[in-house]
Design an enzyme around this catalytic site. Sequence first.
Site, PDB file in Angstrom:
ATOM      1  CB  CYS A 176     -10.344 -19.606  -8.492  1.00 50.45           C
ATOM      2  SG  CYS A 176      -9.108 -19.308  -7.207  1.00 50.45           S
ATOM      3  CB  CYS A 214     -12.805 -20.755  -5.577  1.00 47.73           C
ATOM      4  SG  CYS A 214     -12.609 -18.975  -5.762  1.00 47.73           S
ATOM      5  N   GLY A 252       7.546   6.174  -8.628  1.00 48.06           N
ATOM      6  CA  GLY A 252       6.802   7.423  -8.823  1.00 48.06           C
ATOM      7  C   GLY A 252       5.584   7.272  -9.708  1.00 48.06           C
ATOM      8  CB  CYS A 268      -7.999 -20.154  -3.820  1.00 50.34           C
ATOM      9  SG  CYS A 268      -9.549 -19.302  -3.462  1.00 50.34           S
ATOM     10  CG  HIS A 305     -10.344 -15.467  -4.713  1.00 47.29           C
ATOM     11  ND1 HIS A 305     -10.444 -16.455  -5.676  1.00 47.29           N
ATOM     12  CD2 HIS A 305     -10.568 -14.287  -5.364  1.00 47.29           C
ATOM     13  CE1 HIS A 305     -10.740 -15.908  -6.838  1.00 47.29           C
ATOM     14  NE2 HIS A 305     -10.821 -14.602  -6.677  1.00 47.29           N
ATOM     15  N   GLY A 365      11.905   2.574   2.434  1.00 47.83           N
ATOM     16  CA  GLY A 365      11.291   3.348   3.511  1.00 47.83           C
ATOM     17  C   GLY A 365      10.884   4.748   3.098  1.00 47.83           C
ATOM     18  CD  GLN A 420      10.919   8.319  -8.253  1.00 48.81           C
ATOM     19  OE1 GLN A 420       9.967   8.886  -8.819  1.00 48.81           O
ATOM     20  NE2 GLN A 420      10.734   7.391  -7.317  1.00 48.81           N
ATOM     21  CG  ASP A 470       9.509  -0.210   1.165  1.00 46.07           C
ATOM     22  OD1 ASP A 470      10.134  -0.481   2.212  1.00 46.07           O
ATOM     23  OD2 ASP A 470       8.358   0.264   1.172  1.00 46.07           O
ATOM     24  CG  ASP A 526       5.212  -3.537  -4.637  1.00 43.74           C
ATOM     25  OD1 ASP A 526       5.827  -2.833  -5.471  1.00 43.74           O
ATOM     26  OD2 ASP A 526       4.606  -3.042  -3.667  1.00 43.74           O
TER      27      ASP A 526
END
Length: 372
Positions: free
Chosen positions: A303, A308, A215, A305, A334, A93, A188, A91, A265
């Site tokens: 799952c 699990c 935003g 992982c 997980h 900042g 924005q 990003d 993200d």
Amino acid sequence: MTLRFTQNATDGPARAGTIETAHGPIETPVFMPVGTAGTVKAMTADAVRATGANIILGNTYHLMLRPGAERVAALGGLHRMMDWPGPILTDSGGFQVMSLTKLRQMDADGVTFQSHIDGSRHRLTPARSIEIQHLLDATITMALDECTPFPATEEQARESMALSMRWAVQSKAAFVPREGYGLFGIVQGSVFSDLRKISADALTKIGFDGYAIGGLAVGEGQEKMFSVLDATIPYLPAEQARYLMGVGTPDDLIGAVARGVDMFDCVIPTRAGRTARAYTSRGVFNLRNARFAADARPLDADCTCPACARHARAYLHHLFRAEEMLGPMLLTWHNLHYYQQLMRGLRTAIVERRLAAHAAALRAGWEAGDEP
Ligand SMILES: [Zn+2]
């Protein structure tokens, strides 16, 4: 154009695609785990890879303060330092400067602020933000913008957006194009449809390798967020990736993917994992809850992982009650695995043109809740 986005399939506005980068391809729609300070918290790089993630995010604000962008560059860049040879998006900042620092001064050219760590003074301008991201060796660099506070009046949102558009021009001028690297602009305009259109048009005119929608997820609620997407996405070029910043819950991701967003993200899966909250095919569980104390079943039967596949709910419950660090580690793993599995499922559903039915089945599982 230095990043190539290929649209492989569509299902209504939703699309499945591939972004070719210098650090390997990214299959979209994609969720990027957040590696704030040069680490996805509680996870080794191998563990992050094992969840199926193929791009992660780094935070310019944190890394410029500690260990410093020049230090990261001297250590071979963020990929080398973190042992993450895959794509990394950083990003600009700007968002963290506004959300984490108490003493800051905005002006037309940038923002001067005091570090939340030691009070030292720093300055971020569009050119410096781009330079820092170059030093970090970000695969995808974000233009510096001002994340308009919410709520904002239309006048405040217009001024803030106009400032971000001037900074977008300066960010583009500072970016050094390299094959397989890219620079994204950020739309924005708060919740105002006309401002979002003006911003999208302005950025398209400047020309970026991808377009982010910023935003949002700042308290406006899912309904307003979706209506902003509806008002923005038609004005973004179909030939480039679209990135919804800082979003969100699994349900947010489904709704945004259905509207044509390619990248996400969010700290939700990692932060929730550290606080005993698990995202599962049967909704969100709090593993501190006493009802798990003797529960020998796996956390999520769907799952694969390690949390699990190898452990009982009762063990995870015990780890959190005993404040053992393995609890946050396993639950972060997980949650990231669940998010990656969610995105894989959405990609497949788009290719097979059954996204709506797939989304309905996922929501039905969350609503059904845990088996008694
Ligand atoms: Zn799991």
